[in-house]
Design an enzyme around this catalytic site. Structure first.
Site, short mmCIF file in Angstrom:
data_model
loop_
_atom_site.label_atom_id
_atom_site.label_comp_id
_atom_site.label_asym_id
_atom_site.label_seq_id
_atom_site.Cartn_x
_atom_site.Cartn_y
_atom_site.Cartn_z
N GLY A 16 7.55 -12.83 -2.02
CA GLY A 16 6.59 -13.50 -1.15
C GLY A 16 7.23 -14.38 -0.10
O GLY A 16 6.55 -15.17 0.55
N ASN A 62 1.38 -4.18 -6.26
CA ASN A 62 0.82 -5.26 -7.07
C ASN A 62 -0.04 -6.13 -6.16
O ASN A 62 0.48 -6.88 -5.34
CB ASN A 62 1.98 -6.07 -7.68
CG ASN A 62 1.50 -7.32 -8.40
OD1 ASN A 62 0.31 -7.48 -8.67
ND2 ASN A 62 2.44 -8.20 -8.71
N TRP A 63 -1.34 -6.00 -6.34
CA TRP A 63 -2.26 -6.72 -5.44
C TRP A 63 -2.39 -8.19 -5.81
O TRP A 63 -3.02 -8.97 -5.09
CB TRP A 63 -3.64 -6.07 -5.47
CG TRP A 63 -3.68 -4.66 -4.97
CD1 TRP A 63 -2.62 -3.88 -4.58
CD2 TRP A 63 -4.85 -3.84 -4.80
NE1 TRP A 63 -3.06 -2.63 -4.20
CE2 TRP A 63 -4.42 -2.58 -4.32
CE3 TRP A 63 -6.21 -4.05 -5.02
CZ2 TRP A 63 -5.31 -1.54 -4.05
CZ3 TRP A 63 -7.10 -3.02 -4.75
CH2 TRP A 63 -6.65 -1.78 -4.26
N LYS A 64 -1.87 -8.57 -6.95
CA LYS A 64 -1.96 -9.96 -7.43
C LYS A 64 -3.43 -10.42 -7.43
O LYS A 64 -4.30 -9.60 -7.73
CB LYS A 64 -1.05 -10.87 -6.59
CG LYS A 64 0.38 -10.31 -6.53
CD LYS A 64 1.39 -11.26 -6.00
CE LYS A 64 2.77 -10.59 -6.01
NZ LYS A 64 3.84 -11.46 -5.57
N HIS A 84 6.09 -10.61 -15.09
CA HIS A 84 6.26 -10.92 -13.67
C HIS A 84 6.65 -12.39 -13.54
O HIS A 84 6.15 -13.25 -14.28
CB HIS A 84 4.96 -10.64 -12.91
CG HIS A 84 5.12 -10.71 -11.42
ND1 HIS A 84 5.21 -11.91 -10.76
CD2 HIS A 84 5.27 -9.73 -10.50
CE1 HIS A 84 5.39 -11.66 -9.46
NE2 HIS A 84 5.43 -10.35 -9.28
N GLU A 124 13.45 -8.13 -9.72
CA GLU A 124 12.74 -8.91 -8.71
C GLU A 124 13.36 -10.30 -8.61
O GLU A 124 12.96 -11.21 -9.34
CB GLU A 124 11.26 -9.05 -9.09
CG GLU A 124 10.51 -7.74 -9.12
CD GLU A 124 9.05 -7.96 -8.74
OE1 GLU A 124 8.61 -7.34 -7.77
OE2 GLU A 124 8.37 -8.75 -9.40
N GLU A 150 5.80 -14.64 -11.58
CA GLU A 150 4.68 -15.57 -11.38
C GLU A 150 4.03 -15.94 -12.71
O GLU A 150 3.53 -17.05 -12.88
CB GLU A 150 3.66 -14.96 -10.40
CG GLU A 150 4.19 -15.03 -8.97
CD GLU A 150 3.63 -13.98 -8.03
OE1 GLU A 150 2.62 -13.34 -8.36
OE2 GLU A 150 4.24 -13.79 -6.96
N GLY A 206 4.39 -6.44 -3.29
CA GLY A 206 3.27 -7.38 -3.33
C GLY A 206 2.54 -7.38 -2.00
O GLY A 206 1.70 -6.52 -1.73
N GLY A 207 2.90 -8.34 -1.14
CA GLY A 207 2.18 -8.55 0.12
C GLY A 207 1.92 -7.28 0.93
O GLY A 207 0.81 -7.06 1.41
P1 PGA Z 1 6.22 -9.43 -2.46
O1 PGA Z 1 5.90 -9.47 -4.03
O2 PGA Z 1 6.38 -7.98 -2.08
O3 PGA Z 1 4.99 -10.06 -1.80
O4 PGA Z 1 7.45 -10.20 -2.24
C1 PGA Z 1 6.61 -8.64 -4.91
C2 PGA Z 1 6.14 -8.85 -6.32
O5 PGA Z 1 5.73 -9.96 -6.66
O6 PGA Z 1 6.15 -7.91 -7.13
#
Ligand code: PGA
Length: 258
Positions: free
Chosen positions: A175, A8-10, A97, A169, A99, A236-237
């Site tokens: 993050g 997930n590149w966000k 998600h 999650e 976020e 993510g990251g």
């Molecule tokens: P992260 O994000 O690997 O940067 O903790 C995971 C996600 O939001 O799916």
């Protein structure tokens, strides 16, 4: 079950960055897709670029979107529909998600509508659920997961539920560099599977794919992915550099063959 590693590149990835990252991933992938399913989830504006690159390489890596609207078309300024995604070659979509729940006020009821539209029109959803730190500290992890499942996944018809991937999650792990321990992930996945079993029966519970997400990296992926019931990772990251992402994919391949 084959493991799925999803990146997930966000809100990261100009067209140039998208090209570079995808070419670096595809160029160093070797035959890893024989053992592991791969999905990249760039921002909307990079989907077409990513789709063209992936198509040129025979679509060994799937393409996902980070969000979708629940209506098919109309006066919804700023939103993107399922058909818009499908025509770009998108196969999967993230729903719920944390976020989006936290920063954009998305509720379980909204996530259910998105799930139903995506499933009805042929996109495969990845539904994210997870507790906040205070909730874990107060011993509420299972009741939070139960409530989130109840208003979304468990409200689906059985044939629809069978097509949903779940992602556990924990919000405190996203993050932050502080991943859930493999034991915590395993325990949460077991709980989620038990709820699926109660509602839809053992077969669906066994076949449901449940990913772990939250600070997964190339160093911790092996241990997390070796745990029973951890069927992949939502990253993510560490999905923003080819080296880190491929490190996780290699760990998944080893965990699958162990
Ligand atoms: P992260 O994000 O690997 O940067 O903790 C995971 C996600 O939001 O799916």
């Amino acid at each position: 079950m084959r493991k799925l590693i999803a990146g997930n590149w966000k809100m990261n990835g100009t067209l140039d960055e998208t090209r570079r990252l995808l070419l670096a991933i595809l160029g160093n992938l070797g035959d890893l897709t024989r053992q592991v399913d791969l999905l990249v989830i760039p921002p909307f504006t990079a989907l077409q670029e990513a789709s063209l690159l992936l198509r040129a390489r025979g679509r060994t890596v799937r393409l996902g979107a980070q969000n979708v609207h629940f209506e098919r078309k109309g006066a919804f300024t700023g939103e993107i529909s399922v058909s818009m995604l499908l025509e770009l070659g998108v196969t999967d979509v993230l729903i719920g998600h944390s976020e989006r729940r936290i920063h954009f006020g998305e509720t379980g009821a909204l996530c259910l509508k998105k799930l139903q539209t995506a499933l009805g029109d042929g996109l495969a959803p990845i539904l994210c659920i997870g507790e906040q730190l205070a909730q874990r500290d107060q011993g509420q992890t299972e009741s939070v997961l139960e409530a989130q499942l109840h208003e979304t996944f468990l409200a689906l018809r059985e044939d629809s539920a069978a097509r949903v991937t779940l992602a556990y999650e924990p919000v405190w792990a996203i993050g932050t560099g502080r991943n859930a321990t493999p034991a915590q992930a395993e325990e949460a996945h077991r709980f989620i599977r038990s709820r699926i079993s109660t509602r839809f029966g053992e077969d669906l519970a066994r076949e449901a794919r449940i990913l772990y997400g939250g600070s997964v990296n190339a160093l911790n992926a092996g241990e997390l992915l070796s745990r029973p019931g951890v069927d992949g990772a939502l990253v993510g990251g560490a999905s923003l550099t080819a080296q880190d992402f491929l490190g996780i994919v290699r760990a998944a391949a080893s965990a699958s063959s162990a």
